[in-house]
Design a protein around this motif. Sequence first.
Motif: not given
Length: 68
Positions: A49-56, A60-64
């Motif tokens: 989850i933390v990796h997902r958040a930092f990637a978003v 600077q794009t929404p999570y897909v």
Amino acid sequence: MANKTIKALLSNGINSAIQWDGEINKYYNRKIAEGKAKGIVLNAVKNKIVHRAFAVIKRQTPYVKLTY
């Protein structure tokens, strides 16, 4: 050493993600079926989850959500 408020919020979010996010739920159940300890699997899910958040944030794009 950790910020206990953020850690508690992240733990609550993980419990919700395990219930409602199909990808996280499959990962959690697969790891539990492999015989991993629940605490270790929860930490792995927190890391995801933390990796997902930092990637978003970085992109600077929404999570897909990927569909297979």
